[in-house]
Design a protein around this motif. Structure first.
Motif, PDB file in Angstrom:
ATOM      1  N   ILE A 702       0.401  -1.481  -0.291  1.00  0.00           N
ATOM      2  CA  ILE A 702      -0.086   0.035  -0.062  1.00  0.00           C
ATOM      3  C   ILE A 702       1.122   1.012  -0.398  1.00  0.00           C
ATOM      4  CG2 ILE A 702      -1.920   1.276   1.268  1.00  0.00           C
ATOM      5  CD1 ILE A 702      -2.846  -1.521   2.000  1.00  0.00           C
ATOM      6  N   HIS A 707      -1.698  -1.201  -4.723  1.00  0.00           N
ATOM      7  CA  HIS A 707      -2.369  -1.569  -4.239  1.00  0.00           C
ATOM      8  C   HIS A 707      -3.392  -2.970  -5.030  1.00  0.00           C
ATOM      9  CE1 HIS A 707      -2.869   2.778  -4.497  1.00  0.00           C
ATOM     10  NE2 HIS A 707      -2.918   1.656  -2.718  1.00  0.00           N
ATOM     11  N   ILE A 726      -9.661  -0.749   1.934  1.00  0.00           N
ATOM     12  CA  ILE A 726      -9.141  -0.323   0.948  1.00  0.00           C
ATOM     13  C   ILE A 726      -9.867   0.371  -0.212  1.00  0.00           C
ATOM     14  CG2 ILE A 726      -7.303  -0.932  -0.950  1.00  0.00           C
ATOM     15  CD1 ILE A 726      -6.185  -2.604   1.021  1.00  0.00           C
ATOM     16  N   LYS A 729     -10.868   3.883   0.160  1.00  0.00           N
ATOM     17  CA  LYS A 729      -9.833   4.903   0.377  1.00  0.00           C
ATOM     18  C   LYS A 729      -9.282   5.453  -0.851  1.00  0.00           C
ATOM     19  CE  LYS A 729      -7.764   4.218   4.817  1.00  0.00           C
ATOM     20  NZ  LYS A 729      -6.149   3.698   5.907  1.00  0.00           N
ATOM     21  N   LEU A 730      -9.763   4.374  -1.968  1.00  0.00           N
ATOM     22  CA  LEU A 730      -8.941   4.166  -3.667  1.00  0.00           C
ATOM     23  C   LEU A 730      -9.750   5.598  -4.028  1.00  0.00           C
ATOM     24  CD1 LEU A 730      -8.539   0.526  -4.212  1.00  0.00           C
ATOM     25  CD2 LEU A 730      -7.281   2.854  -4.188  1.00  0.00           C
ATOM     26  N   ASP A 731      -9.376   6.387  -4.618  1.00  0.00           N
ATOM     27  CA  ASP A 731     -10.295   7.238  -5.723  1.00  0.00           C
ATOM     28  C   ASP A 731     -11.079   6.257  -6.592  1.00  0.00           C
ATOM     29  OD1 ASP A 731     -10.062   9.017  -8.542  1.00  0.00           O
ATOM     30  OD2 ASP A 731     -10.128  10.227  -6.653  1.00  0.00           O
ATOM     31  N   GLU A 734      -9.956   4.785 -10.102  1.00  0.00           N
ATOM     32  CA  GLU A 734      -8.210   3.615 -10.044  1.00  0.00           C
ATOM     33  C   GLU A 734      -9.711   2.188 -10.434  1.00  0.00           C
ATOM     34  OE1 GLU A 734      -4.691   3.957  -6.814  1.00  0.00           O
ATOM     35  OE2 GLU A 734      -5.943   5.232  -6.130  1.00  0.00           O
ATOM     36  N   PRO A 737      -7.790  -1.840  -9.736  1.00  0.00           N
ATOM     37  CA  PRO A 737      -7.810  -2.284  -7.874  1.00  0.00           C
ATOM     38  C   PRO A 737      -9.699  -1.960  -7.211  1.00  0.00           C
ATOM     39  CG  PRO A 737      -6.809   0.044  -8.197  1.00  0.00           C
ATOM     40  CD  PRO A 737      -7.586  -0.712  -9.262  1.00  0.00           C
ATOM     41  N   LEU A 738     -10.225  -1.003  -7.638  1.00  0.00           N
ATOM     42  CA  LEU A 738     -11.710  -1.445  -7.489  1.00  0.00           C
ATOM     43  C   LEU A 738     -11.843  -2.417  -7.494  1.00  0.00           C
ATOM     44  CD1 LEU A 738     -12.577   2.398  -7.621  1.00  0.00           C
ATOM     45  CD2 LEU A 738     -12.917   0.570  -5.551  1.00  0.00           C
ATOM     46  N   CYS A 741     -10.915  -5.671  -5.608  1.00  0.00           N
ATOM     47  CA  CYS A 741     -11.831  -4.978  -4.869  1.00  0.00           C
ATOM     48  C   CYS A 741     -13.565  -5.849  -4.119  1.00  0.00           C
ATOM     49  CB  CYS A 741     -11.540  -3.883  -4.269  1.00  0.00           C
ATOM     50  SG  CYS A 741     -10.426  -3.307  -2.699  1.00  0.00           S
ATOM     51  N   THR A 757     -19.399  -1.105  -4.310  1.00  0.00           N
ATOM     52  CA  THR A 757     -17.360  -0.506  -4.814  1.00  0.00           C
ATOM     53  C   THR A 757     -18.312  -0.356  -6.069  1.00  0.00           C
ATOM     54  OG1 THR A 757     -16.809  -2.256  -3.016  1.00  0.00           O
ATOM     55  CG2 THR A 757     -15.119  -1.331  -5.413  1.00  0.00           C
TER      56      THR A 757
END
Length: 1171
Positions: A702, A707, A726, A729-731, A734, A737-738, A741, A757
């Motif tokens: 991180i 990520h 996580i 907190k991610l923009d 992105e 990674p989203l 997730c 998400t």
């Protein structure tokens, strides 16, 4: 070419004609007045066909019929002379006629003469046989070069890419370029442009002892070819590549398609009157004047030669094509005679023709030059099995003897062998002193020099030789014997080094001493030194091996196959033989293989090979090479200093990082480059991950911004809380990674957080997919309402889920809602087939009705309108049949019946009149007729009962009905021979009593008005269908009927209009008064007595006179028109279902709706709105 007699038979009379069945399995021939049918496989006479009283001259199998069935007569046309032969073009558009006066007439399919060809011989040269070439490919080479010398060479680079306007370079035998030919003068005579554009070629054989060729336009191709015999038959062989000719010379000869004689197929004892080729095969049948039938198989051998990267082979029996296997260039040499043998060596090419041998040479020493010219001609006939050419000699192999001839044809040397020669190959040498490698049938292998009279015995083995090759250094010999075994010998010691099975050909690599390849069993085998064989699939024979290219002959073509040498290189690396591996790599391996070789050499401390590899790749930095050596020796700090001195701090950083020495690695981060810092933290995190410290690794990933790797660790360990943290907190930008997730959250059974998400990302499609996968249909439907573009993504899986849970009807509706008409129809068809198979005929009727409405919905698409409307009417008819048959089936199967006898009587009559010629699946005519006979007898329709019992006698009766039918057949004879008048149906249009058994079906025998039946009792309803006058729309008609305004008295006259396709009865309004009579019913009672139905067409005035309660309207959706029906007995109430538009007596409909809670036909609930 070799002809093998397969079978022979003899008939009593002359064989006038022969024809093959299109599939080639049978042969029919005309012998006198009889037709004989043979089995082509073994010559068995299957049957003689008798019936002809005179001689049969021609036979043929029909392909597309003799003429069209609608043509009542055959058109006839006169000809100026007796027609001897004829032939259709391939497309059947033109017919060529050969006449006794020597004229050829080409006519179109209507018999009109388009082209007239007058032959020079006139009536002295009757046209005895003609045939169109079955291949329409234009032979421009042959036409353009008809008058050239046989030795001229036509060069085309990349023959496969010849442009439409062919341009060729032509070279004479002296080597100078021939002058460009002048274009031929154009013929100004009128021609059909369409004929000029076609490529059909006609072969003509006449009794002037000539064969000629013509285009469809009548233009002759080339010159006449002399035959020296009277031809009686001509036909094409193998799709137009060759011609078969037979006649007074008592033999059948094979010619090229341009008339060059190739050889004899078979000699006979009398004139040959007919010969034909078996379709799509290499078999030929011959028929003679003495009644002999001979069946031959033609075998064409491959004539070719190979030297390194040049391959020469015979094409079309008279041409030679030389192919450069590397550049793919090709040269065509047109010899215009049968090519018997080919040999090629370096810059020499030898071609043996029937009466001479031509020696060609290249123009230059350029390796890529493809221009050949004639060097020498040996005008002499030779008989040999094999032909070999050297720099100054040709070698003839004649079974056990070898002869060496100079290019002038003088025999200089001869060698006599102990056994038959099976293989011969030139292995090189100085000009005039070349060496030959010879293999014999007795297993002996010899080396012969053309300037030496004595042969050298290399070795002798126990089995016959099939193939030979010698290694580049002349130290090893590879042999393939007759047992398909590849044996490799040391020539000096005569020792057998190794042997491999399943081989048919072998070749040494010309650039590597220890590598050879052999083929066999559909595989290519590559063997390096004594290592195991590397195998891969390959069809054909190996004929050469040069570097990384393997030359393979498959059927009649040769190709160069690029084979990476990675496998043998790694075999040497496994044995730590780095120098040998380097030699193999030089033949051709990938960049990855080169780096692997360098690393393996460094690990094995073979620095010389590693250094060669680096030079091969263009790397010359000695400090860098020494640093690599120190690193492999474990001197890491010295290596780091050298890396830094050579300007490759990144390699030092990479080395320390790979060693997990992160403290030393920080010294090489340079000026705090963020990329290097990130890389170092990432490597440290990787190390923490590998030593089983996942949480520390997550934190490091991180902090390094990796990520994705952090999410992977959390997901693999099931840490949902950390994943949520996580993700939040991610923009939202992105996405990768989203998305990862959300995928892990969905996998870890947290669909709510996954949905959160997806919403953050704005990925509605993935959100829909999540709801579908978790079967959260309510959320999916709510999302679909807001975003209609996802309707298909929701309803398609929903429909499949319903179908998997046996909720098929709901699934069908879901498919329909998703717009997947094909799947919706498939579900309905499957439900229908199951219902019929399980004898649930009421369900089958319902599903067929749904299918029809589905087709009507699809018919709104103009592209599918006609097809879908046809299916709509077909399914509507099937629904009516199965709905009625359900009562018949239950009556015959159940012990008690819920239907009245009159209803069963009406249903069985309706089905009997409505059944098509092909009875639908599941419907039994026996049950229908049995029910009709039984109910007719009970109701007094004795005549109809007799008819039903008579029909049953011609059907197969199940055992359980047998006794009842036999008893009924006997007892009905005691009844009167008439039907009760109370049962006779009445036509409410013309008041005609119709018979119970109506040959016309369910229509009136007088006015042809179709009957309208109740869908429950199947009585004839008192309804008459009428049509609107042209120009009246449905909306206007409804408004006029709803007015119900009393009009002044008028005189409506009946006007009957007839045309070619229909008759229309129109009520015409006039100003005269006739009283209070209804203008619709006043004109219905009339006698038509015709054979065509006259519909009732009403005007606006008649519509105004109608009462709304007396009119029933079937409001079909587009593209169908509405249907209008008038009740002629207003007091008798009729109800029409607003969904399926079926008619019922009102009392019956209300009772059925109370019983079932829905329409008995379409199952529409009473509270549901109509369509």
């Amino acid at each position: 070419m070799r002809a093998v007699l397969t079978w022979r038979d003899k008939a009593e009379h002359c064989i006038n004609d022969i024809a093959f069945k299109p599939d080639g399995t049978q042969l029919i021939l005309a012998a006198g007045s009889r037709l004989l049918v043979y089995d082509t496989s073994d010559g068995t006479l299957l049957q003689p066909l008798k019936g002809h009283k005179d001689t049969v001259y021609c036979v043929a199998y029909a392909k597309d019929g003799l003429w069209s069935p609608e043509q009542k007569s055959v058109s006839k046309h006169k000809s100026s002379s007796k027609i001897i032969c004829c032939s259709w073009t391939n497309d059947g558009q033109y017919l060529a006629l050969g006449m006794f006066n020597g004229i050829i007439s080409i006519r179109n399919k209507n018999g009109e003469e388009k082209v007239k060809i007058e032959r020079p011989g006139g009536s002295l040269s009757p046209i005895w046989s003609i045939c169109w070439n079955p291949s329409s490919r234009w032979e421009s080479f042959w036409m353009n070069r008809e008058n050239e010398d046989a030795e001229d060479v036509i060069v085309n680079r990349y023959i496969q890419e010849i442009p439409s306007t062919l341009k060729s370079a032509v070279y004479s035998s002296q080597g100078s370029e021939a002058e460009e030919e002048e274009p031929e003068e154009e013929d100004d005579s009128p021609r059909d442009d369409n004929l000029e554009e076609r490529n059909d070629i006609l072969a003509v054989a006449d009794w002037g002892q000539k064969v000629s060729f013509y285009q469809l336009s009548g233009k002759q191709i080339g010159k006449d070819r002399a035959l020296n015999f009277d031809p009686c038959c001509i036909s094409y062989f193998t799709k137009g590549e060759y011609i078969l000719l037979g006649g007074s010379d008592k033999q059948v000869s094979l010619f090229t398609k341009d008339g060059v004689r190739l050889g004899t197929v078979g000699e006979q004892n009398s004139w040959v009157w007919t010969c034909q080729a078996k379709p799509d095969s290499n078999y030929v049948v011959v028929g003679c004047q003495d009644g002999t039938i001979s069946f031959y198989q033609l075998i064409f051998s491959t004539v070719h030669g190979l030297y390194k990267d040049r391959y020469a082979y015979r094409d079309s029996m008279t041409d030679v094509i030389v192919q450069h296997l590397i550049t793919e260039q090709k040269v065509r040499i047109k010899c215009k005679e049968l090519v018997k043998k080919i040999a090629i060596y370096r810059n020499r090419l030898a071609i043996q023709l029937p009466e001479k041998i031509l020696i060609y040479e290249l123009y230059s020493e350029d390796l890529s030059d493809m221009h050949y010219r004639v060097k020498e001609k040996i005008i002499k006939k030779f008989e040999c099995n094999l032909l070999v050419v050297c720099a100054n000699h040709i070698i003839l192999c004649q079974e056990k003897r070898l002869q060496c001839l100079s290019f002038s044809g003088v025999k200089e040397r001869e060698w006599q062998m102990e056994s038959l020669i099976r293989y011969i190959k030139v292995i090189g040498g100085p000009p005039g002193r070349e060496g030959l490698l010879v293999g014999l049938k007795n297993g002996q292998i010899l080396k012969i020099f053309v300037d030496n009279l004595f042969a050298i015995v290399l070795l002798k083995q126990a089995t016959a030789v099939r193939c030979l090759d010698m290694s580049a250094s002349r130290k090893k010999l590879a042999v393939v014997d007759e047992n398909d075994t590849c044996l490799v010998y040391d020539i000096d010691t005569k020792e057998l080094l190794f042997q491999e099975p399943n081989a048919n050909s072998v070749a040494w690599n010309t650039q590597c001493e220890d590598m050879l390849c052999f083929s066999g069993g559909g595989y290519l085998n590559i063997k390096a030194s004594t290592f195991p064989v590397h195998r891969q699939k390959l069809q054909g024979f190996v004929v050469g091996y040069n570097g990384s290219k393997i030359f393979c002959l498959h059927v009649f073509s040769i190709s160069a196959v690029e084979v990476p040498q990675s496998a043998p290189m790694y075999q040497y690396l496994d044995r730590k033989l780095f120098k040998e591996a380097y030699q193999i790599a030089c033949l051709g391996v990938t960049d990855t293989d080169w780096r692997e070789l360098a690393m393996e050499a460094l690990e094995g401390l073979d620095f010389e090979t590693a250094k060669k590899e680096r030079k091969k790749r263009g790397e010359t930095n000695n400090d860098l090479f020494l640093a690599d050596v120190f690193s492999y020796q474990g001197k890491f700090h010295e290596a780091a200093k050298l890396y830094k001195r050579s300007g490759h701090e990144n390699l030092a950083l990479e080395m320390y990082t790979d060693l997990c020495m992160f403290e030393y690695a920080k010294d090489f981060l340079g000026s705090g480059d963020p990329k290097e810092t990130k890389m170092l933290i990432t490597k440290q995190a990787d190390w923490a991950r590998n030593i089983k410290e996942p949480k520390a690794a997550v934190e490091m990933y991180i902090s390094a911004g990796e990520h994705v790797k952090a999410i992977e660790i959390c997901g693999d360990h099931g840490w949902v809380d950390m994943l949520i943290d996580i993700a939040r907190k991610l923009d939202k930008a992105e996405r990768e990674p989203l998305l990862l997730c959300a995928t892990y959250l969905k996998k870890l059974d947290s669909p709510g957080y996954a949905a959160e998400t997806y919403l953050k990302m704005g990925d509605l499609k993935s959100l829909v997919q999540l709801h579908v996968e978790t079967q959260r249909w309510d959320e999916a439907f709510a999302l679909g309402e807001k975003h209609p573009e996802f309707k298909d993504d929701i309803y398609m899986p929903y429909a499949q889920w319903l179908a998997e849970n046996d909720r098929f009807e709901e699934a069908q509706k879901a498919f329909h809602k998703a717009g997947r008409q094909r799947e919706a129809v498939q579900v309905l068809e499957q439900l229908t087939n199951n219902a019929v198979a399980e004898s649930r005929f009421n369900d089958a009727a319902y599903y067929y009705w749904m299918l029809s409405m589905q087709c009507l919905d699809i018919a709104q698409d103009p592209a599918q309108k006609d097809t879908m409307l046809g299916k709509f009417y077909h399914f509507q008819r099937l629904a009516e049949l199965y709905h009625g048959y359900h009562a018949i089936h239950r009556h015959t199967e159940d012990p008690f019946s819920v239907h009245r006898p009159e209803t069963l009587f009406n249903i069985s009559r309706f089905l009997l009149h409505s059944l098509p010629k092909d009875t639908p699946s599941g419907i039994s005519k026996v049950k229908i007729l049995f029910t009709l006979a039984k109910q007719s007898k009970a109701l007094g329709a004795y005549r109809l009962a007799r008819h039903a019992y008579d029909k049953l006698r011609g059907l197969y009766i199940p055992a359980r009905f047998q006794k009842s039918i036999e008893l009924g057949t006997l007892t009905i004879r005691a009844k009167p021979f008439h039907d009760s008048e109370e049962l006779v149906p009445l036509c409410y249009r013309c008041s005609t009593n119709n018979p119970l058994l109506n040959n016309l079906g369910n229509v009136c025998i007088n006015c042809r008005q179709p009957f309208i039946f109740s869908a429950s009792s199947y009585d004839v309803l008192h309804l008459v269908e009428f049509y609107l006058e042209e120009g009246i729309t449905d909306e206007e008609a409804i408004s006029l009927i709803d007015l119900e305004v009393l009009r002044p008295k008028r005189d409506d006259r009946q006007l009957e209009i007839a045309n070619n396709s229909s008759q229309i009865l129109r009520l015409v309004e006039t100003k005269d008064s006739i009283g209070d009579e209804d203008p619709f019913t006043a004109k219905l009672s009339f006698e038509q007595g015709g054979s065509e139905f006259v519909p009732v067409v009403v005007s606006r005035l008649v519509l105004r006179s109608m009462s709304r309660r007396d009119v029933l309207i079937k409001r079909w959706p587009p593209p169908l028109r509405w249907q209008y029906f008038r009740s002629l007995l207003p007091d008798a109430s009729i109800t029409m279902c607003p969904s399926c538009f079926q008619m019922f007596h009102s009392e019956d409909y209300e009772l059925l709706v109370l019983q079932h809670g829905c329409c008995p036909y379409c199952r529409r609930c009473k509270d549901d709105p109509g369509p």
